[in-house]
Design a protein around this motif. Structure first.
Motif, PDB file in Angstrom:
ATOM      1  N   PRO A 149       0.812  -1.208   0.000  1.00  0.00           N
ATOM      2  CA  PRO A 149       0.000   0.000   0.000  1.00  0.00           C
ATOM      3  C   PRO A 149       0.859   1.278   0.000  1.00  0.00           C
ATOM      4  N   HIS A 150       0.580   2.154  -0.893  1.00  0.00           N
ATOM      5  CA  HIS A 150       1.296   3.443  -0.953  1.00  0.00           C
ATOM      6  C   HIS A 150       0.570   4.360  -1.937  1.00  0.00           C
ATOM      7  N   LEU A 151       0.909   5.632  -1.867  1.00  0.00           N
ATOM      8  CA  LEU A 151       0.385   6.614  -2.829  1.00  0.00           C
ATOM      9  C   LEU A 151       1.493   6.944  -3.822  1.00  0.00           C
ATOM     10  N   HIS A 152       1.205   6.688  -5.108  1.00  0.00           N
ATOM     11  CA  HIS A 152       2.158   7.047  -6.180  1.00  0.00           C
ATOM     12  C   HIS A 152       1.717   8.398  -6.739  1.00  0.00           C
ATOM     13  N   LEU A 153       2.589   9.475  -6.550  1.00  0.00           N
ATOM     14  CA  LEU A 153       2.261  10.840  -6.996  1.00  0.00           C
ATOM     15  C   LEU A 153       3.139  11.220  -8.179  1.00  0.00           C
ATOM     16  N   GLU A 154       2.474  11.719  -9.261  1.00  0.00           N
ATOM     17  CA  GLU A 154       3.193  12.229 -10.436  1.00  0.00           C
ATOM     18  C   GLU A 154       2.769  13.665 -10.697  1.00  0.00           C
ATOM     19  N   VAL A 155       3.714  14.455 -11.270  1.00  0.00           N
ATOM     20  CA  VAL A 155       3.465  15.858 -11.602  1.00  0.00           C
ATOM     21  C   VAL A 155       3.731  16.037 -13.099  1.00  0.00           C
ATOM     22  N   HIS A 156       2.717  16.544 -13.841  1.00  0.00           N
ATOM     23  CA  HIS A 156       2.820  16.757 -15.291  1.00  0.00           C
ATOM     24  C   HIS A 156       2.508  18.223 -15.596  1.00  0.00           C
ATOM     25  N   PRO A 157       3.535  19.074 -15.768  1.00  0.00           N
ATOM     26  CA  PRO A 157       3.288  20.477 -16.086  1.00  0.00           C
ATOM     27  C   PRO A 157       2.548  20.612 -17.418  1.00  0.00           C
ATOM     28  N   ASP A 158       1.548  21.470 -17.439  1.00  0.00           N
ATOM     29  CA  ASP A 158       0.757  21.767 -18.641  1.00  0.00           C
ATOM     30  C   ASP A 158       0.138  20.506 -19.256  1.00  0.00           C
ATOM     31  N   GLY A 159      -0.096  19.463 -18.449  1.00  0.00           N
ATOM     32  CA  GLY A 159      -0.722  18.231 -18.952  1.00  0.00           C
ATOM     33  C   GLY A 159       0.170  17.421 -19.849  1.00  0.00           C
ATOM     34  N   GLN A 160       1.523  17.615 -19.808  1.00  0.00           N
ATOM     35  CA  GLN A 160       2.452  16.854 -20.663  1.00  0.00           C
ATOM     36  C   GLN A 160       2.402  15.382 -20.290  1.00  0.00           C
ATOM     37  N   ALA A 161       2.700  14.539 -21.285  1.00  0.00           N
ATOM     38  CA  ALA A 161       2.665  13.096 -21.051  1.00  0.00           C
ATOM     39  C   ALA A 161       3.796  12.661 -20.128  1.00  0.00           C
ATOM     40  N   THR A 162       4.940  13.295 -20.250  1.00  0.00           N
ATOM     41  CA  THR A 162       6.088  12.944 -19.428  1.00  0.00           C
ATOM     42  C   THR A 162       6.097  13.834 -18.198  1.00  0.00           C
ATOM     43  N   GLY A 163       6.194  13.208 -17.038  1.00  0.00           N
ATOM     44  CA  GLY A 163       6.177  13.959 -15.806  1.00  0.00           C
ATOM     45  C   GLY A 163       7.571  14.403 -15.357  1.00  0.00           C
ATOM     46  N   ILE A 164       7.607  15.196 -14.287  1.00  0.00           N
ATOM     47  CA  ILE A 164       8.859  15.687 -13.692  1.00  0.00           C
ATOM     48  C   ILE A 164       8.963  15.145 -12.283  1.00  0.00           C
ATOM     49  N   ASP A 165      10.118  15.400 -11.681  1.00  0.00           N
ATOM     50  CA  ASP A 165      10.350  14.935 -10.312  1.00  0.00           C
ATOM     51  C   ASP A 165       9.424  15.695  -9.368  1.00  0.00           C
ATOM     52  N   PRO A 166       8.562  15.009  -8.627  1.00  0.00           N
ATOM     53  CA  PRO A 166       7.618  15.687  -7.733  1.00  0.00           C
ATOM     54  C   PRO A 166       8.284  16.346  -6.521  1.00  0.00           C
ATOM     55  N   ALA A 167       9.457  15.830  -6.068  1.00  0.00           N
ATOM     56  CA  ALA A 167      10.069  16.345  -4.833  1.00  0.00           C
ATOM     57  C   ALA A 167      10.451  17.820  -4.951  1.00  0.00           C
ATOM     58  N   PRO A 168      11.247  18.251  -5.956  1.00  0.00           N
ATOM     59  CA  PRO A 168      11.546  19.680  -6.043  1.00  0.00           C
ATOM     60  C   PRO A 168      10.323  20.548  -6.318  1.00  0.00           C
ATOM     61  N   TRP A 169       9.363  19.973  -7.028  1.00  0.00           N
ATOM     62  CA  TRP A 169       8.141  20.772  -7.281  1.00  0.00           C
ATOM     63  C   TRP A 169       7.418  21.033  -5.974  1.00  0.00           C
ATOM     64  N   LEU A 170       7.328  20.039  -5.120  1.00  0.00           N
ATOM     65  CA  LEU A 170       6.703  20.228  -3.815  1.00  0.00           C
ATOM     66  C   LEU A 170       7.481  21.232  -2.960  1.00  0.00           C
ATOM     67  N   ARG A 171       8.843  21.158  -3.042  1.00  0.00           N
ATOM     68  CA  ARG A 171       9.650  22.089  -2.263  1.00  0.00           C
ATOM     69  C   ARG A 171       9.460  23.528  -2.767  1.00  0.00           C
ATOM     70  N   SER A 172       9.236  23.680  -4.083  1.00  0.00           N
ATOM     71  CA  SER A 172       8.999  25.020  -4.614  1.00  0.00           C
ATOM     72  C   SER A 172       7.690  25.616  -4.127  1.00  0.00           C
ATOM     73  N   LYS A 173       6.845  24.773  -3.593  1.00  0.00           N
ATOM     74  CA  LYS A 173       5.553  25.225  -3.063  1.00  0.00           C
ATOM     75  C   LYS A 173       5.563  25.355  -1.544  1.00  0.00           C
ATOM     76  N   GLY A 174       6.788  25.268  -0.958  1.00  0.00           N
ATOM     77  CA  GLY A 174       6.922  25.418   0.478  1.00  0.00           C
ATOM     78  C   GLY A 174       6.729  24.158   1.239  1.00  0.00           C
ATOM     79  N   LEU A 175       6.716  23.016   0.541  1.00  0.00           N
ATOM     80  CA  LEU A 175       6.498  21.720   1.191  1.00  0.00           C
ATOM     81  C   LEU A 175       7.795  20.936   1.189  1.00  0.00           C
ATOM     82  N   ASN A 176       8.020  20.148   2.233  1.00  0.00           N
ATOM     83  CA  ASN A 176       9.260  19.374   2.370  1.00  0.00           C
ATOM     84  C   ASN A 176       8.911  17.908   2.541  1.00  0.00           C
ATOM     85  N   PRO A 177       8.847  17.168   1.424  1.00  0.00           N
ATOM     86  CA  PRO A 177       8.448  15.774   1.526  1.00  0.00           C
ATOM     87  C   PRO A 177       9.510  14.918   2.203  1.00  0.00           C
TER      88      PRO A 177
END
Length: 340
Positions: free
Chosen positions: A312-340
Motif C-alpha cells: 500500500p502506498h500513494l504514487h504521486l506524479e506531476v505533469h506540467p501543462d498536462g504533458q505526457a512525461t512527468g517531472i520529479d515531484p520532490a523539487p516541485w513540492l519544495r517550490s511550493k513550500g512543502l518538504n516531503p
C-alpha cells in the motif's frame, strides 16, 4: 770690495803758454761757417734708441750715494794725513749692483743683491696664483656640492615618487578590497533578503499547498531504474502508508479524471489553475468525481495497493501543462513550500 788708497800728488809743470790770448796760431783758421742741410747729411742707418733715465728719484739717489762715498774717501785720507795712521780701507758696494737693485733690471750680475721688484712681483704672483687656486678649488667644491644637491634631490624625488606609488597602490588595493567586501556584503545581504523573501513566499504558499498524506514513508523516488516499471524507471514519488490513509488535495483545482487506470490502479487527476496535472495512483477508493472543484486539504480518496504494486502506498506524479512525461515531484513540492 777694492780699497781706495790716497792718490799721489801730480808733479807741477809750469806752462810755456802766455797767460791769456796771445794771438792767432798757424794751425788755426781761418774757418768758414758750415750750416748742414738735408742734402749734405747722410741718412741715418739702423735704429737709434735714446736710453731714458729710469726713475729720476733713483738716479738722484745714486748720485747722492756717489758723493757720499767720495766725501768719505776724502775724510779718510785727511784723517790719515793728519793723524799719521795707516789708511782705513773702506768697502764700497758695486754701484752697478746697487743700481740693479733699485731699477729692477733683469741683467744683474750673478751674486748681486736680490732685486726688490722681482721679490715683490714674485710675492704678488704667488699670492695671485694662490688666490686663483683657492678660487678654482672653491668653484670646484661649489660645483660638486651643487651636483651632490641635485643627486640628493633626484634621489629624494625618486624615493618620494616610489613611496607615493606604493601609497597609491596600497590605497587602490584597500579600495578594491573595500569594494569587494562591500559587494560581497551587498550580495550576501541581497541573498539573505532573497532567501527571506522566498521563505516568506513559501510560507505563504504553504498555506495554500499541503502534502497529500500526513503520516508516510518515502519508499520510491523519481528516476529509479527497475524492471517493475514499464518505462524502465520510476516516474513518480511513493508515499508508503497504511491502507485507508486519507489522501488530500495538494492545492485547489478541478478534478479532470477519476477511475481505473490499468497499472496505476484507481487514479485521480487534479488539474490546477496553471494547467499542472497531479496524478494520485493506487488508491483503494476515490472520494471525488470529474468536474468537481476542490480546495487545498480536501479529501479526494484513500491509500491502497491497486494496480502494479508491492504494498500500500500513494504514487504521486506531476505533469506540467498536462504533458505526457512527468517531472520529479520532490523539487516541485519544495517550490511550493512543502518538504516531503
Amino acid at each position: 770690495m777694492a780699497s781706495n788708497p790716497p792718490a799721489p800728488a801730480a808733479p807741477f809743470v809750469p806752462s810755456t803758454e802766455p797767460f791769456g790770448f796771445a794771438g792767432p796760431r798757424t794751425d788755426e783758421g781761418p774757418w768758414e761757417e758750415w750750416n748742414p742741410t738735408e742734402d749734405s747729411l747722410r741718412p741715418v742707418r739702423g735704429r737709434h734708441r735714446v736710453g731714458k733715465q729710469r726713475g729720476g728719484g733713483l738716479a738722484r739717489s745714486s748720485t747722492v750715494l756717489g758723493v757720499g762715498v767720495i766725501a768719505a774717501v776724502g775724510a779718510g785720507g785727511m784723517a790719515s794725513a793728519n793723524t799719521g795712521k795707516p789708511p782705513v780701507s773702506i768697502s764700497m758696494p758695486d754701484l752697478g749692483s746697487v743700481s740693479h737693485v733699485f731699477d729692477g733690471s733683469s741683467d744683474a750680475p750673478k751674486g748681486s743683491a736680490t732685486v726688490l721688484s722681482d721679490v715683490a712681483t714674485s710675492e704678488v704672483t704667488a699670492q695671485g696664483a694662490k688666490g686663483a687656486g683657492e678660487a678654482l678649488r672653491d668653484r670646484i667644491m661649489a660645483q660638486a656640492e651643487s651636483q651632490q644637491v641635485q643627486i640628493d634631490s633626484k634621489s629624494q624625488a625618486a624615493t618620494e615618487a616610489a613611496l607615493a606609488k606604493q601609497t597609491d597602490a596600497a590605497a587602490a588595493k584597500a579600495e578594491q578590497e573595500a569594494a569587494a567586501k562591500a559587494a560581497a556584503a551587498k550580495e550576501k545581504a541581497e541573498a539573505a533578503a532573497k532567501k527571506a523573501a522566498e521563505a516568506a513566499k513559501l510560507a505563504e504558499l504553504a498555506k495554500q499547498f499541503t502534502l497529500p498524506v500526513v503520516s508516510y514513508t518515502i519508499t520510491g523516488t523519481f528516476g529509479q531504474a527497475g524492471s517493475m516499471w514499464s518505462s524502465g524507471y520510476h516516474t513518480g514519488l511513493d508515499f508508503a502508508a497504511p491502507t485507508g490513509t486519507l489522501i488530500k488535495a495538494i492545492h485547489s483545482g478541478t478534478i479532470t479524471e477519476a477511475g481505473w487506470a490499468g497499472s496505476y490502479g484507481y487514479r485521480t487527476i487534479l488539474t490546477l489553475d496553471d494547467g499542472t496535472e497531479l496524478w494520485f495512483c493506487h488508491q483503494s477508493s476515490i472520494s471525488v468525481s470529474v468536474g468537481q472543484k476542490v480546495s487545498t486539504g480536501d479529501v479526494i480518496g484513500r491509500v491502497g495497493a491497486t494496480g502494479n504494486v508491492t504494498g500500500p502506498h500513494l504514487h504521486l506524479e506531476v505533469h506540467p501543462d498536462g504533458q505526457a512525461t512527468g517531472i520529479d515531484p520532490a523539487p516541485w513540492l519544495r517550490s511550493k513550500g512543502l518538504n516531503p
